[in-house]
Motif scaffolding. Sequence first.
Motif, PDB file in Angstrom:
ATOM      1  N   TRP A 112     -11.939 -28.024  42.166  1.00 22.94           N
ATOM      2  CA  TRP A 112     -10.749 -27.367  42.712  1.00 22.94           C
ATOM      3  C   TRP A 112      -9.609 -28.369  42.878  1.00 22.94           C
ATOM      4  O   TRP A 112      -8.451 -28.061  42.574  1.00 22.94           O
ATOM      5  N   THR A 113      -9.922 -29.563  43.326  1.00 17.73           N
ATOM      6  CA  THR A 113      -8.879 -30.556  43.590  1.00 17.73           C
ATOM      7  C   THR A 113      -8.207 -31.078  42.327  1.00 17.73           C
ATOM      8  O   THR A 113      -7.133 -31.682  42.398  1.00 17.73           O
ATOM      9  N   SER A 114      -8.807 -30.841  41.151  1.00 19.15           N
ATOM     10  CA  SER A 114      -8.196 -31.290  39.895  1.00 19.15           C
ATOM     11  C   SER A 114      -7.198 -30.280  39.352  1.00 19.15           C
ATOM     12  O   SER A 114      -6.449 -30.582  38.422  1.00 19.15           O
ATOM     13  N   LEU A 115      -7.170 -29.076  39.916  1.00 16.15           N
ATOM     14  CA  LEU A 115      -6.287 -28.013  39.423  1.00 16.15           C
ATOM     15  C   LEU A 115      -4.898 -28.151  40.031  1.00 16.15           C
ATOM     16  O   LEU A 115      -4.768 -28.368  41.246  1.00 16.15           O
ATOM     17  N   PRO A 116      -3.841 -28.033  39.244  1.00 16.57           N
ATOM     18  CA  PRO A 116      -2.489 -28.066  39.804  1.00 16.57           C
ATOM     19  C   PRO A 116      -2.256 -26.856  40.708  1.00 16.57           C
ATOM     20  O   PRO A 116      -2.947 -25.845  40.622  1.00 16.57           O
ATOM     21  N   LEU A 117      -1.255 -26.959  41.568  1.00 14.92           N
ATOM     22  CA  LEU A 117      -1.042 -25.970  42.625  1.00 14.92           C
ATOM     23  C   LEU A 117      -0.822 -24.556  42.090  1.00 14.92           C
ATOM     24  O   LEU A 117      -1.332 -23.581  42.649  1.00 14.92           O
ATOM     25  N   THR A 118      -0.066 -24.416  40.998  1.00 17.96           N
ATOM     26  CA  THR A 118       0.173 -23.082  40.441  1.00 17.96           C
ATOM     27  C   THR A 118      -1.143 -22.432  40.020  1.00 17.96           C
ATOM     28  O   THR A 118      -1.357 -21.238  40.249  1.00 17.96           O
ATOM     29  N   PHE A 119      -2.044 -23.196  39.420  1.00 16.68           N
ATOM     30  CA  PHE A 119      -3.339 -22.662  39.012  1.00 16.68           C
ATOM     31  C   PHE A 119      -4.167 -22.282  40.241  1.00 16.68           C
ATOM     32  O   PHE A 119      -4.834 -21.246  40.257  1.00 16.68           O
ATOM     33  N   GLN A 120      -4.140 -23.120  41.273  1.00 20.14           N
ATOM     34  CA  GLN A 120      -4.876 -22.812  42.496  1.00 20.14           C
ATOM     35  C   GLN A 120      -4.377 -21.503  43.119  1.00 20.14           C
ATOM     36  O   GLN A 120      -5.172 -20.654  43.537  1.00 20.14           O
ATOM     37  N   ASP A 121      -3.041 -21.351  43.178  1.00 20.31           N
ATOM     38  CA  ASP A 121      -2.476 -20.126  43.761  1.00 20.31           C
ATOM     39  C   ASP A 121      -2.890 -18.898  42.962  1.00 20.31           C
ATOM     40  O   ASP A 121      -3.240 -17.846  43.527  1.00 20.31           O
ATOM     41  N   ALA A 122      -2.832 -18.999  41.627  1.00 22.76           N
ATOM     42  CA  ALA A 122      -3.195 -17.856  40.773  1.00 22.76           C
ATOM     43  C   ALA A 122      -4.670 -17.509  40.933  1.00 22.76           C
ATOM     44  O   ALA A 122      -5.042 -16.325  40.979  1.00 22.76           O
ATOM     45  N   ILE A 123      -5.509 -18.507  41.026  1.00 20.83           N
ATOM     46  CA  ILE A 123      -6.949 -18.274  41.200  1.00 20.83           C
ATOM     47  C   ILE A 123      -7.220 -17.637  42.558  1.00 20.83           C
ATOM     48  O   ILE A 123      -8.011 -16.690  42.672  1.00 20.83           O
ATOM     49  N   SER A 124      -6.552 -18.123  43.599  1.00 21.63           N
ATOM     50  CA  SER A 124      -6.724 -17.546  44.936  1.00 21.63           C
ATOM     51  C   SER A 124      -6.319 -16.078  44.956  1.00 21.63           C
ATOM     52  O   SER A 124      -7.011 -15.233  45.544  1.00 21.63           O
ATOM     53  N   PHE A 125      -5.207 -15.743  44.312  1.00 20.17           N
ATOM     54  CA  PHE A 125      -4.745 -14.362  44.289  1.00 20.17           C
ATOM     55  C   PHE A 125      -5.714 -13.489  43.490  1.00 20.17           C
ATOM     56  O   PHE A 125      -6.009 -12.344  43.875  1.00 20.17           O
ATOM     57  N   THR A 126      -6.217 -14.025  42.380  1.00 19.83           N
ATOM     58  CA  THR A 126      -7.166 -13.273  41.550  1.00 19.83           C
ATOM     59  C   THR A 126      -8.457 -12.992  42.326  1.00 19.83           C
ATOM     60  O   THR A 126      -8.999 -11.881  42.274  1.00 19.83           O
ATOM     61  N   ARG A 127      -8.931 -13.983  43.025  1.00 18.83           N
ATOM     62  CA  ARG A 127     -10.123 -13.783  43.864  1.00 18.83           C
ATOM     63  C   ARG A 127      -9.864 -12.725  44.929  1.00 18.83           C
ATOM     64  O   ARG A 127     -10.735 -11.909  45.241  1.00 18.83           O
ATOM     65  N   ARG A 128      -8.678 -12.723  45.479  1.00 15.13           N
ATOM     66  CA  ARG A 128      -8.349 -11.741  46.526  1.00 15.13           C
ATOM     67  C   ARG A 128      -8.347 -10.325  45.957  1.00 15.13           C
ATOM     68  O   ARG A 128      -8.645  -9.361  46.673  1.00 15.13           O
ATOM     69  N   LEU A 129      -8.012 -10.200  44.685  1.00 20.44           N
ATOM     70  CA  LEU A 129      -8.076  -8.892  44.024  1.00 20.44           C
ATOM     71  C   LEU A 129      -9.514  -8.473  43.722  1.00 20.44           C
ATOM     72  O   LEU A 129      -9.745  -7.340  43.277  1.00 20.44           O
ATOM     73  N   GLY A 130     -10.446  -9.384  43.935  1.00 23.01           N
ATOM     74  CA  GLY A 130     -11.840  -9.084  43.655  1.00 23.01           C
ATOM     75  C   GLY A 130     -12.222  -9.280  42.203  1.00 23.01           C
ATOM     76  O   GLY A 130     -13.239  -8.741  41.738  1.00 23.01           O
ATOM     77  N   MET A 131     -11.445 -10.066  41.480  1.00 23.86           N
ATOM     78  CA  MET A 131     -11.662 -10.266  40.060  1.00 23.86           C
ATOM     79  C   MET A 131     -12.407 -11.580  39.817  1.00 23.86           C
ATOM     80  O   MET A 131     -12.194 -12.569  40.507  1.00 23.86           O
ATOM     81  N   LYS A 132     -13.232 -11.593  38.782  1.00 26.60           N
ATOM     82  CA  LYS A 132     -14.068 -12.754  38.470  1.00 26.60           C
ATOM     83  C   LYS A 132     -13.433 -13.700  37.462  1.00 26.60           C
ATOM     84  O   LYS A 132     -13.707 -14.902  37.470  1.00 26.60           O
ATOM     85  N   TYR A 133     -12.590 -13.176  36.578  1.00 24.64           N
ATOM     86  CA  TYR A 133     -12.088 -13.981  35.456  1.00 24.64           C
ATOM     87  C   TYR A 133     -10.570 -14.062  35.461  1.00 24.64           C
ATOM     88  O   TYR A 133      -9.876 -13.082  35.762  1.00 24.64           O
ATOM     89  N   ILE A 134     -10.061 -15.241  35.065  1.00 28.47           N
ATOM     90  CA  ILE A 134      -8.638 -15.403  34.808  1.00 28.47           C
ATOM     91  C   ILE A 134      -8.480 -16.214  33.529  1.00 28.47           C
ATOM     92  O   ILE A 134      -9.279 -17.117  33.240  1.00 28.47           O
ATOM     93  N   TRP A 135      -7.439 -15.871  32.741  1.00 32.47           N
ATOM     94  CA  TRP A 135      -7.132 -16.587  31.496  1.00 32.47           C
ATOM     95  C   TRP A 135      -5.865 -17.397  31.717  1.00 32.47           C
ATOM     96  O   TRP A 135      -4.815 -16.856  32.065  1.00 32.47           O
ATOM     97  N   ILE A 136      -5.964 -18.716  31.522  1.00 37.29           N
ATOM     98  CA  ILE A 136      -4.828 -19.633  31.615  1.00 37.29           C
ATOM     99  C   ILE A 136      -4.767 -20.421  30.308  1.00 37.29           C
ATOM    100  O   ILE A 136      -5.740 -21.085  29.942  1.00 37.29           O
TER     101      ILE A 136
END
Length: 525
Positions: A112-136
């Motif tokens: 997690w600490t290797s991910l830039p902030l924009t990626f962390q924010d997008a992943i956090s929001f995706t998890r909040r939606l209850g989704m398992k996958y994100i494409w970056i």
Amino acid sequence: MALTIQGSNPWKAIGIGAKRSGHTASDDAFLWASRQLQECILQHDTCSKATSGRLPTRLLDLAAFGSNQDVKLYESQSQTAQYICLSHCWGAYRPLKLEKATLEVFKSRIPWTSLPLTFQDAISFTRRLGMKYIWIDSLCIIQDDRDDWARESANMAAIYHGSLLTLAATRAESSSAGMFARIPPEFKEHELVSGTGLNGIPYSIFVRIAHGHQEGSIPTREHPLLTRAWVFQERLLSSRVLHFGHFEMLWECAGATSCECLRAKYIPEKLFINQTVAFKRTIERNFRVRAWHGIIQEYTKLNLSYHSDRLPALSGLAKAITAQTGDQYLAGLWKSSFLSDISWKASYESFNIDKNKKNRRPAAWRAPSWSWVSVEAKIYFHENGAHPREDPPEILEVHCVPSGLDPTGELESGYILTSCHLLPATLQYNPQSSGEICYSLTMSPEGEPNDFAADYELSEPGETYVAHGDTIYMMYISTVMEAASDLNLVLRCVDTDLQKYERIGIGMFWEAESGRSPNTVITIV
């Protein structure tokens, strides 16, 4: 300044608005976004439903380590599931990216600490939606593998269109800037007055500093993502886009445009989403032609780091339109509307930060001269009632050879063979007091000069240089009835024996002076 009313509205001229969440990472902002998503899925006939699509080749698995925030790269087996896409600016600082050397490492674990902030924010929001996958893109395409990049970029249409939702880090100039934002104090709403209406329902009037979308657009100066050419097709191809702006979230889909404050009336770029949806065989041909021209005019305003990406960055959209219409895509033009599409004009209206930047042909060949891709310029089209006469040019053959596997991507070569009216003329340089050179042609030594729009600076030294006094040629395309003028391509001959020509400009000339020669068969490269 913007006035909005929350509750009953006794003053209709002000209009009903809503207080914004104040922070796009807040619970209120998330609930607003969730409502937009559910309304779109359940109520919009023009938008795709929340069905599981075929997964891209690779995604980030957000549930691989339970409650631990770390993620890993997942290589799918073409199964179906829901997923989210991220649209973001890379910025001057290159984000964490997938390379040949890191492929196996990323498949094992990405801390997690290797991910830039924009990626962390997008992943956090995706998890909040209850989704398992994100494409970056930078983590799901092998960036130093040209073949993998070509394959995956060729699938952009399917990747973005197949996602449930695209999260757009619209405010962020880089992957380290973060997706979320808190409204600065000076931009917050302030209650001006409150009371009870005649109907007994309470109301409040709030005042705040107005921001850009109230005038009908998302201001690109405040939202760097919208200046990027690659992002344009991402917006068009995505079923739904949730923008994370400086002051609030904004929603785009084929059925609606909205924002937290309820004041977004119309986003111009939304027009092209609707136009793209309307690319069907049953739609009137003229509408389809105008829609494509509008897309190119918007697209060529935007920035590319590499001119070689000018076709690849639009290839996903080209594939989507091909699938819907069955039309043939030819270096940024369409077979069914070729004579209309070839009537483009390179604008000399500067749209760059560098006001002295000139239109030019790139040093490395990118496309045949008849394609707008062949020049680095903002493009316009002649839409002013041009109609072929009884003897329009006949396109005998169009030949485009892709440089790779993608027929809508980069090109290796291309030409057209046409039977057309061709008239010789003489090129004239017309220096201006500003130091710029305007170009015209004359049909005879005593003839009046006719101005035309050059595709690039013809006076610049190099292989594309055309000298004052050189013989150039006018190729008739169509007649503009309202102006009683003929629309002509302006060509130069590059091989007399083979009758091979290059396009160097376009112009309108009086009917009596153009288009009256016998038909000639030529090749335009």
